[in-house]
Motif scaffolding. Structure first.
Motif, PDB file in Angstrom:
ATOM      1  N   ILE A 182       0.859  -0.863   0.162  1.00  0.00           N
ATOM      2  CA  ILE A 182       0.153   0.145   0.162  1.00  0.00           C
ATOM      3  C   ILE A 182       1.431   1.079  -0.562  1.00  0.00           C
ATOM      4  N   GLU A 183       0.596   2.400  -0.654  1.00  0.00           N
ATOM      5  CA  GLU A 183       1.185   3.080  -1.250  1.00  0.00           C
ATOM      6  C   GLU A 183       1.139   4.679  -0.133  1.00  0.00           C
ATOM      7  N   VAL A 184       0.594   4.589   0.784  1.00  0.00           N
ATOM      8  CA  VAL A 184       0.807   5.794   1.647  1.00  0.00           C
ATOM      9  C   VAL A 184       0.204   7.239   1.925  1.00  0.00           C
ATOM     10  N   VAL A 238      -0.025  11.573   1.988  1.00  0.00           N
ATOM     11  CA  VAL A 238      -0.179  11.962   2.846  1.00  0.00           C
ATOM     12  C   VAL A 238      -0.747  13.850   1.922  1.00  0.00           C
ATOM     13  N   ARG A 239      -1.720  14.568   2.600  1.00  0.00           N
ATOM     14  CA  ARG A 239      -1.733  15.692   1.543  1.00  0.00           C
ATOM     15  C   ARG A 239      -2.423  17.230   3.035  1.00  0.00           C
ATOM     16  N   ASN A 240      -1.468  17.774   2.214  1.00  0.00           N
ATOM     17  CA  ASN A 240      -1.638  19.248   2.869  1.00  0.00           C
ATOM     18  C   ASN A 240      -2.604  20.209   2.137  1.00  0.00           C
ATOM     19  N   ALA A 299      -3.379  20.807  -1.802  1.00  0.00           N
ATOM     20  CA  ALA A 299      -4.368  19.799  -3.012  1.00  0.00           C
ATOM     21  C   ALA A 299      -3.038  20.119  -4.052  1.00  0.00           C
ATOM     22  N   ALA A 300      -2.855  19.531  -4.905  1.00  0.00           N
ATOM     23  CA  ALA A 300      -1.771  19.128  -5.514  1.00  0.00           C
ATOM     24  C   ALA A 300      -2.001  17.783  -6.622  1.00  0.00           C
ATOM     25  N   GLY A 301      -1.837  18.472  -8.287  1.00  0.00           N
ATOM     26  CA  GLY A 301      -1.471  16.419  -9.029  1.00  0.00           C
ATOM     27  C   GLY A 301      -2.657  15.698  -8.865  1.00  0.00           C
ATOM     28  N   THR A 302      -3.181  14.669  -8.727  1.00  0.00           N
ATOM     29  CA  THR A 302      -4.025  14.255  -9.025  1.00  0.00           C
ATOM     30  C   THR A 302      -5.057  14.324  -7.950  1.00  0.00           C
ATOM     31  N   LEU A 303      -4.759  14.622  -6.826  1.00  0.00           N
ATOM     32  CA  LEU A 303      -6.171  15.271  -5.973  1.00  0.00           C
ATOM     33  C   LEU A 303      -6.820  16.494  -7.034  1.00  0.00           C
ATOM     34  N   SER A 304      -6.016  17.337  -7.317  1.00  0.00           N
ATOM     35  CA  SER A 304      -6.761  18.512  -7.829  1.00  0.00           C
ATOM     36  C   SER A 304      -7.251  17.880  -9.214  1.00  0.00           C
ATOM     37  N   TYR A 336      -4.972   5.882   0.002  1.00  0.00           N
ATOM     38  CA  TYR A 336      -4.153   4.532  -0.211  1.00  0.00           C
ATOM     39  C   TYR A 336      -4.132   4.091  -1.514  1.00  0.00           C
ATOM     40  N   TYR A 337      -3.292   3.851  -2.168  1.00  0.00           N
ATOM     41  CA  TYR A 337      -2.846   3.234  -3.598  1.00  0.00           C
ATOM     42  C   TYR A 337      -2.686   1.947  -3.341  1.00  0.00           C
ATOM     43  N   TYR A 338      -2.690   1.199  -4.130  1.00  0.00           N
ATOM     44  CA  TYR A 338      -2.468  -0.191  -4.380  1.00  0.00           C
ATOM     45  C   TYR A 338      -1.679  -0.553  -5.129  1.00  0.00           C
ATOM     46  N   GLY A 359      -1.615   0.218 -12.229  1.00  0.00           N
ATOM     47  CA  GLY A 359      -1.088   1.644 -12.283  1.00  0.00           C
ATOM     48  C   GLY A 359      -1.425   2.285 -10.899  1.00  0.00           C
ATOM     49  N   ASP A 360      -0.777   1.230  -9.723  1.00  0.00           N
ATOM     50  CA  ASP A 360      -1.466   1.817  -8.499  1.00  0.00           C
ATOM     51  C   ASP A 360      -1.949   3.129  -8.501  1.00  0.00           C
ATOM     52  N   PRO A 361      -3.683   1.658  -8.650  1.00  0.00           N
ATOM     53  CA  PRO A 361      -5.087   1.912  -8.523  1.00  0.00           C
ATOM     54  C   PRO A 361      -5.403   3.187  -6.733  1.00  0.00           C
ATOM     55  N   VAL A 384       3.696  19.901   0.526  1.00  0.00           N
ATOM     56  CA  VAL A 384       2.547  20.106  -0.128  1.00  0.00           C
ATOM     57  C   VAL A 384       1.166  18.577   0.317  1.00  0.00           C
ATOM     58  N   ASP A 385       2.848  17.911  -0.003  1.00  0.00           N
ATOM     59  CA  ASP A 385       1.927  16.372  -0.404  1.00  0.00           C
ATOM     60  C   ASP A 385       3.289  15.060  -0.004  1.00  0.00           C
ATOM     61  N   PHE A 386       2.756  13.735   0.227  1.00  0.00           N
ATOM     62  CA  PHE A 386       4.168  13.093   0.408  1.00  0.00           C
ATOM     63  C   PHE A 386       3.628  11.413   0.386  1.00  0.00           C
ATOM     64  N   LYS A 387       4.348  10.517   0.069  1.00  0.00           N
ATOM     65  CA  LYS A 387       4.315   9.444  -0.260  1.00  0.00           C
ATOM     66  C   LYS A 387       5.300   8.714   0.457  1.00  0.00           C
ATOM     67  N   LEU A 388       4.205   7.435   1.689  1.00  0.00           N
ATOM     68  CA  LEU A 388       5.023   6.722   2.750  1.00  0.00           C
ATOM     69  C   LEU A 388       4.428   5.057   2.799  1.00  0.00           C
ATOM     70  N   PRO A 414      12.789  13.918  -1.724  1.00  0.00           N
ATOM     71  CA  PRO A 414      12.185  14.881  -3.099  1.00  0.00           C
ATOM     72  C   PRO A 414      11.612  14.326  -3.588  1.00  0.00           C
ATOM     73  N   ASP A 415      11.928  12.877  -4.227  1.00  0.00           N
ATOM     74  CA  ASP A 415      11.534  11.864  -5.150  1.00  0.00           C
ATOM     75  C   ASP A 415       9.978  11.713  -4.765  1.00  0.00           C
ATOM     76  N   GLY A 416       9.550  11.353  -3.441  1.00  0.00           N
ATOM     77  CA  GLY A 416       7.994  11.392  -3.231  1.00  0.00           C
ATOM     78  C   GLY A 416       7.194  12.451  -2.611  1.00  0.00           C
ATOM     79  N   CYS A 417       7.397  13.529  -2.560  1.00  0.00           N
ATOM     80  CA  CYS A 417       7.634  14.506  -1.859  1.00  0.00           C
ATOM     81  C   CYS A 417       7.233  15.750  -2.451  1.00  0.00           C
ATOM     82  N   ARG A 418       6.471  16.683  -2.610  1.00  0.00           N
ATOM     83  CA  ARG A 418       6.149  18.242  -3.272  1.00  0.00           C
ATOM     84  C   ARG A 418       6.461  19.374  -2.221  1.00  0.00           C
TER      85      ARG A 418
END
Ligand code: UDP
Length: 259
Positions: A89-91, A93-95, A97-102, A120-122, A128-130, A174-178, A199-203
């Motif tokens: 699961i890719e987690v 976290v968004r503070n 709006a950016a990217g796919t949320l926008s 959460y993304y599988y 394509g990590d839905p 802005v957001d990041f992936k864990l 910075p690869d997995g954060c905005r």
């Protein structure tokens, strides 16, 4: 030196067998991918910077009691980590709006969110990590309810800590992936933070100019990727002053592009 056994090669990192059972060596490449690896390139020096930045952040998280897979940095591109079973699961976290949320919800990039969102993304490249809900995770057994509780708690703690860390160096998180993993101790699995934070997995946006200091420079062909990653490392105090002389800084980059 005998050739180490490669365990796994991902888009930005390679994992090798570690020196002791239960350990791995995580090697950071300069390769960059975006849009589910449809776009590929390299960012010169990225691996060195991400190794250093991730070491710094994981060390600080460890000090506030967030368990992580990080043991120690070995050299410019490698760190020793604990071997875990990655939870698929890719987690995110968004503070802000950016990217796919926008894109998905039509919310203008840069809009401050009234509350933090965890998504959460599988993890499945072929799909394509839905994005998935807790219901899917429970239904298909990708993680237990207890693991999901631990993950959500840790994601909030990491976010609170990182928001402060970056705000202190004038960067908006802005957001990041864990990613998280299971650390097996006998028959019991503990959930710990794995992968990397870089910075690869954060905005990461400069607080005044909103300049992007992250992989969006690569995704969106903005140029200056290496300089942006270097700027993050510099503000975190990870580059000795003056080391920026070896490369262009962002101002010089802009001047070169006539902006
Ligand atoms: N992210 C990531 N790996 C992924 C997808 C997203 O590290 O496979 C990070 C990304 O860098 C951003 C955050 O997660 O900081 C949210 O990404 P988003 O859903 O907006 O997708 P993206 O625009 O990155 O495709």
């Amino acid at each position: 030196m005998s050739r180490r056994r490669q365990i796994y090669e991902g888009k930005a990192k390679i994992l090798y067998e570690g020196p002791e059972p239960g350990t791995l060596i995580q090697y950071f490449k300069d390769d960059a991918t975006a849009f589910n690896a449809q776009k590929r390139g390299t960012i010169s020096g990225k691996g060195v910077l991400n190794n250093r930045i991730s070491e710094h952040i994981f060390t600080l998280l460890g000090q506030i009691g967030v368990p992580t897979h990080f043991i120690r940095r070995l050299n410019m591109r490698e760190q020793l980590i604990r071997q875990v079973e990655i939870i698929p699961i890719e987690v995110v976290v968004r503070n802000v709006a950016a990217g796919t949320l926008s894109q998905r919800l039509g919310i203008e990039e840069g809009t401050q969110l009234p509350r933090t969102i965890i998504e959460y993304y599988y993890k499945d490249d072929a799909l394509g990590d839905p994005m998935v809900a807790d219901e899917h995770i429970a239904c298909f057994g990708w993680a237990s309810q207890e693991e999901m509780n631990d993950i959500a708690d840790m994601a909030v703690r990491v976010n609170d800590f990182l928001c402060g860390l970056f705000a202190a160096i004038h960067i908006r998180l802005v957001d990041f992936k864990l990613e998280f993993g299971r650390l097996w101790e006998n028959d019991y699995a503990r959930t710990i933070l794995a992968d990397e934070i870089s910075p690869d997995g954060c905005r990461l946006w400069d607080m005044t100019t909103n300049e992007k200091l992250d992989k969006d420079r690569f995704r969106r062909d903005l140029g200056g990727e290496a300089e942006a990653y270097q700027e993050v490392a510099r503000r975190l105090g990870l580059l000795p002053e003056g080391e920026g002389n070896m490369v262009l800084d962002l101002d010089q980059h802009r001047q070169r592009r006539g902006k």
